[in-house]
Design a protein around this motif. Structure first.
Motif, short mmCIF file in Angstrom:
data_model
loop_
_atom_site.label_atom_id
_atom_site.label_comp_id
_atom_site.label_asym_id
_atom_site.label_seq_id
_atom_site.Cartn_x
_atom_site.Cartn_y
_atom_site.Cartn_z
N ALA A 1 56.55 -14.44 -87.17
CA ALA A 1 56.33 -13.19 -87.93
C ALA A 1 56.24 -12.01 -86.96
O ALA A 1 56.82 -10.95 -87.20
CB ALA A 1 55.05 -13.31 -88.76
N HIS A 2 55.51 -12.20 -85.85
CA HIS A 2 55.39 -11.14 -84.86
C HIS A 2 56.74 -10.83 -84.23
O HIS A 2 57.12 -9.65 -84.07
CB HIS A 2 54.39 -11.57 -83.78
N ALA A 3 57.48 -11.87 -83.87
CA ALA A 3 58.79 -11.67 -83.26
C ALA A 3 59.78 -11.04 -84.25
O ALA A 3 60.61 -10.21 -83.86
CB ALA A 3 59.33 -13.00 -82.75
N ARG A 4 59.68 -11.43 -85.50
CA ARG A 4 60.58 -10.89 -86.53
C ARG A 4 60.37 -9.37 -86.67
O ARG A 4 61.33 -8.60 -86.76
CB ARG A 4 60.33 -11.61 -87.84
N ILE A 5 59.11 -8.96 -86.69
CA ILE A 5 58.81 -7.52 -86.77
C ILE A 5 59.34 -6.80 -85.53
O ILE A 5 59.95 -5.72 -85.62
CB ILE A 5 57.30 -7.29 -86.92
N SER A 6 59.12 -7.40 -84.36
CA SER A 6 59.59 -6.80 -83.12
C SER A 6 61.09 -6.62 -83.13
O SER A 6 61.62 -5.60 -82.64
CB SER A 6 59.16 -7.67 -81.93
N SER A 7 61.80 -7.59 -83.69
CA SER A 7 63.26 -7.51 -83.76
C SER A 7 63.70 -6.35 -84.65
O SER A 7 64.62 -5.59 -84.29
CB SER A 7 63.82 -8.82 -84.31
N VAL A 8 63.02 -6.17 -85.79
CA VAL A 8 63.36 -5.07 -86.70
C VAL A 8 63.09 -3.73 -86.03
O VAL A 8 63.92 -2.80 -86.09
CB VAL A 8 62.58 -5.18 -88.02
N GLY B 1 64.88 1.25 -83.06
CA GLY B 1 65.04 1.96 -81.80
C GLY B 1 64.16 3.16 -81.60
O GLY B 1 64.29 3.87 -80.59
N GLY B 2 63.24 3.42 -82.51
CA GLY B 2 62.37 4.59 -82.36
C GLY B 2 61.09 4.28 -81.61
O GLY B 2 60.90 3.20 -81.08
N VAL B 3 60.18 5.27 -81.59
CA VAL B 3 58.88 5.15 -80.93
C VAL B 3 57.83 4.83 -82.00
O VAL B 3 57.71 5.55 -82.99
CB VAL B 3 58.51 6.45 -80.19
N GLU B 4 57.06 3.77 -81.77
CA GLU B 4 56.13 3.30 -82.79
C GLU B 4 55.14 4.37 -83.21
O GLU B 4 54.85 4.53 -84.40
CB GLU B 4 55.39 2.06 -82.28
N ARG B 5 54.62 5.14 -82.26
CA ARG B 5 53.59 6.12 -82.62
C ARG B 5 54.15 7.21 -83.54
O ARG B 5 53.38 7.85 -84.26
CB ARG B 5 52.98 6.75 -81.36
N ASP B 6 55.45 7.40 -83.53
CA ASP B 6 56.04 8.38 -84.43
C ASP B 6 55.93 7.95 -85.89
O ASP B 6 56.05 8.79 -86.80
CB ASP B 6 57.52 8.62 -84.08
N LEU B 7 55.68 6.66 -86.10
CA LEU B 7 55.58 6.14 -87.47
C LEU B 7 54.26 6.54 -88.14
O LEU B 7 54.14 6.43 -89.36
CB LEU B 7 55.71 4.61 -87.47
N ILE B 8 53.29 7.00 -87.36
CA ILE B 8 51.99 7.36 -87.93
C ILE B 8 52.15 8.45 -88.99
O ILE B 8 51.42 8.46 -89.99
CB ILE B 8 51.03 7.83 -86.81
#
Length: 591
Positions: free
Chosen positions: A477-484, A489-496
């Motif tokens: 599940a963790h790897a699947r999310i990482s793959s998506v 290709g964006g920056v995770e903190r921008d998702l806030i």
């Protein structure tokens, strides 16, 4: 979009306290909220009406109706229903769950961290296996449980010290030193009858060979010298079949130890120290490779050398809890709930293991620990009463000591039980188990059940890369999310700042609700000393994620919806990683 998020349980408790104050101002009530097992029954349930009804001498449902009417208005509460004998079920608005993923991403690894312990100093002592041989699979379960518990307690706000008690004094170490010397003599052609109750493993021969390589025949003594005055040593077959052989073997073993000390003199200390350092070093390395480390390794020998045992017994004597009988010194353990009194000093003047344990536990509290947690094998259950009794006799509060028992783990391969025999030195070591199934599977499978419950460890399942294997299922599940997220290709903190109001799918909201459970889960795991609750939770969280993956596309063309869903799964990845880390399991990005 604002990331403001309130903790729903605390918010609802505040609302119910105000309602109770209106309906029953004089009532002293310990309010409780629970999560209904079925989503159709709401997000939280309160039994305050049933608690109040008896004192008010009224029907619980009528009281529930008054409480509901008295609840202050909240922008987060969707509706409130009365169910059954008087439960009050509360349904929260989706807007609250929609705000949670951004809150998790903003906090990162701090989401779920609590301050329950308020910095209280707690010592967790675990493993503490005699350094007389390699760690086996039973020690592995205690190591995984103790390490995970310590992690959870630290995450819940306790100041945790992890400690290993090294049994480097006493008879077992003498037996190991003797066993090593006798195997060394065999290399020189001096074949002393090897006691069946000495240490039999190949690791003893390996230590003997190393000593021979270093010192040749320096420590040679003849069979005639050694066996002079030593009673006959029973054979391995006699030891098993003859009723009187065990007592004879013990007598022969003690005589051989005494002879070794006499013939070797100061050189005996070399064998004792060499065997101790070799086995303790192997234990340290094995545990470190397993991801289990300690803040302190406490030497039993230091208790003797510092006079701490004498001091502890003097304190017990001054309080009137010791007496002499038949040349031995006894502790009145029966006065504190034990089945009988216990010897603390034998007729020969030597202290018992129990005497050392009394001094050790006194020392723990003198070091300033507010609470002490011992992790013991389940076969030590009968030892709890006497140790707690000793604390009470010393004037300490026995409830400050908690003992968590760990049942043995039984290995299965191809549906068949893997046999073990520690007496013959034939057992599955922790290192062998780790090499076969990997550290992650070991750590997770060991904590998959409550520590005092029997554990069947399925080796085939632990190695299987399928949904049947819980650790693989969670890591995937963790790897699947990482793959998506990598494909995005964006920056995770921008998702806030994503517009989470787009999260309206039932499975999206269900996943958010599951994420909201994590802080309460940490509180329960810390309070109940139950890291297995985290393992259960991670399985459920992974199932929610995999279900959502099948039902909803994440990288959709609608940018707002895409970012909202990526925000949700990124928050899920964060919680998966935190939970796995607490259990000592890795969170891979790819599988």
């Amino acid at each position: 979009m604002t990331t403001a998020y309130i903790e729903p349980k605390q918010h609802l408790l505040d609302l119910f306290r105000q309602a109770v104050a209106k309906v029953a101002p004089a009532a002293e009530l310990d309010l409780e909220l629970t999560r209904p097992k079925q989503a159709a029954h709401g997000d939280w349930a309160c039994n305050a009406a049933m608690q109040l009804a008896r004192g008010l001498r009224r029907n619980p449902r009528e009281v529930a109706a008054e409480l509901v009417a008295a609840l202050p208005a909240s922008v987060w509460v969707d509706k409130v229903e009365i169910a059954g004998p008087g439960f009050i079920n509360v349904f929260l608005k989706p807007a609250l769950w929609q705000r949670l993923p951004a809150h998790i991403l903003a906090l990162g690894a701090e989401y779920g961290r609590l301050n329950l312990g308020r910095g209280e100093r707690v010592q967790v002592e675990f493993v503490s296996a005699n350094p007389t041989g390699p760690l086996h699979v039973g020690h592995g379960r205690g190591a995984a449980f103790g390490a995970s518990l310590a992690n959870v307690l630290a995450y819940a706000g306790y100041d945790v010290t992890r400690e290993y008690y090294v049994n480097d004094a006493g008879r077992q170490m003498d037996i190991l030193a003797l066993s090593t010397w006798l195997r060394y003599l065999e290399l020189l052609g001096e074949r002393v009858p090897f006691p069946p109750n000495a240490y039999q493993g190949e690791y003893v021969r390996a230590m003997a060979k190393s000593i021979y390589t270093l010192h040749a025949d320096r420590y040679r003594r003849t069979v005639a010298e050694i066996m002079s005055g030593v009673p006959p040593v029973p054979s391995a077959e006699e030891y098993v079949l003859r009723p009187d052989a065990k007592a004879a073997a013990e007598a022969a073993l003690d005589a051989l130890i005494a002879t070794a000390k006499r013939l070797l003199g100061q050189d005996y200390d070399y064998f004792h120290g060499y065997a101790l350092e070799e086995q303790l070093g192997d234990c340290r390395n094995d545990l470190a490779e397993f991801g289990v480390t300690f803040d302190h390794w406490f030497s039993e020998r230091s208790l003797h050398e510092a006079g701490l045992i004498d001091r502890a017994l003097e304190r017990l004597a001054a309080r009137g809890h010791l007496y002499e009988q038949d040349g031995a010194l006894w502790f009145r353990s029966s006065a504190f709930g034990d089945e009988k009194d216990r010897v603390v000093r034998r007729e020969n003047g030597q202290y018992t293991y129990f005497a050392a344990d009394i001094a050790y536990h006194l020392n723990k509290f003198e070091r300033g620990f507010a609470r002490v947690i011992d992790v013991w094998g389940a076969d030590h259950h009968g030892y709890i009463a006497r140790v707690k009794g000793a604390l009470a006799a010393l004037g300490l509060e026995p409830d400050r000591l908690a003992v968590d028992l760990v049942q043995f783990a039984v290995l299965y391969r191809n549906g068949q039980k893997v046999s073990m025999s520690t007496r013959a030195g034939e057992y599955v070591t922790l290192r062998e188990l780790r090499q076969e199934v990997g550290n992650d599977a070991c750590r997770f499978f060991y904590v998959l059940r409550k520590s005092d419950q029997h554990l069947d460890f399925d080796l085939d399942l632990a190695k299987r890369q399928s949904a049947d294997n819980p650790v693989y299922y969670i890591q995937y599940a963790h790897a699947r999310i990482s793959s998506v997220l990598a494909a995005w290709g964006g920056v995770e903190r921008d998702l806030i700042d994503a517009d989470a109001s787009r999260l309206t799918h039932p499975q999206e909201l269900a996943l958010a609700r599951r994420l909201a459970e994590f802080p309460d889960l940490i509180a329960a795991a810390a309070g109940e000393h139950a890291p297995h609750l985290i393992a259960y939770y991670l399985k459920d969280l992974a199932a929610d994620l995999h279900g959502l993956y099948v039902s909803c596309q994440f990288l959709v063309e609608d940018e707002a919806l895409r970012l909202a869903r990526l925000q949700l799964i990124a928050a899920t990845r964060r919680v998966l990683r935190t939970g796995l880390t607490l259990l000592g399991v890795s969170a891979p990005e790819k599988m």
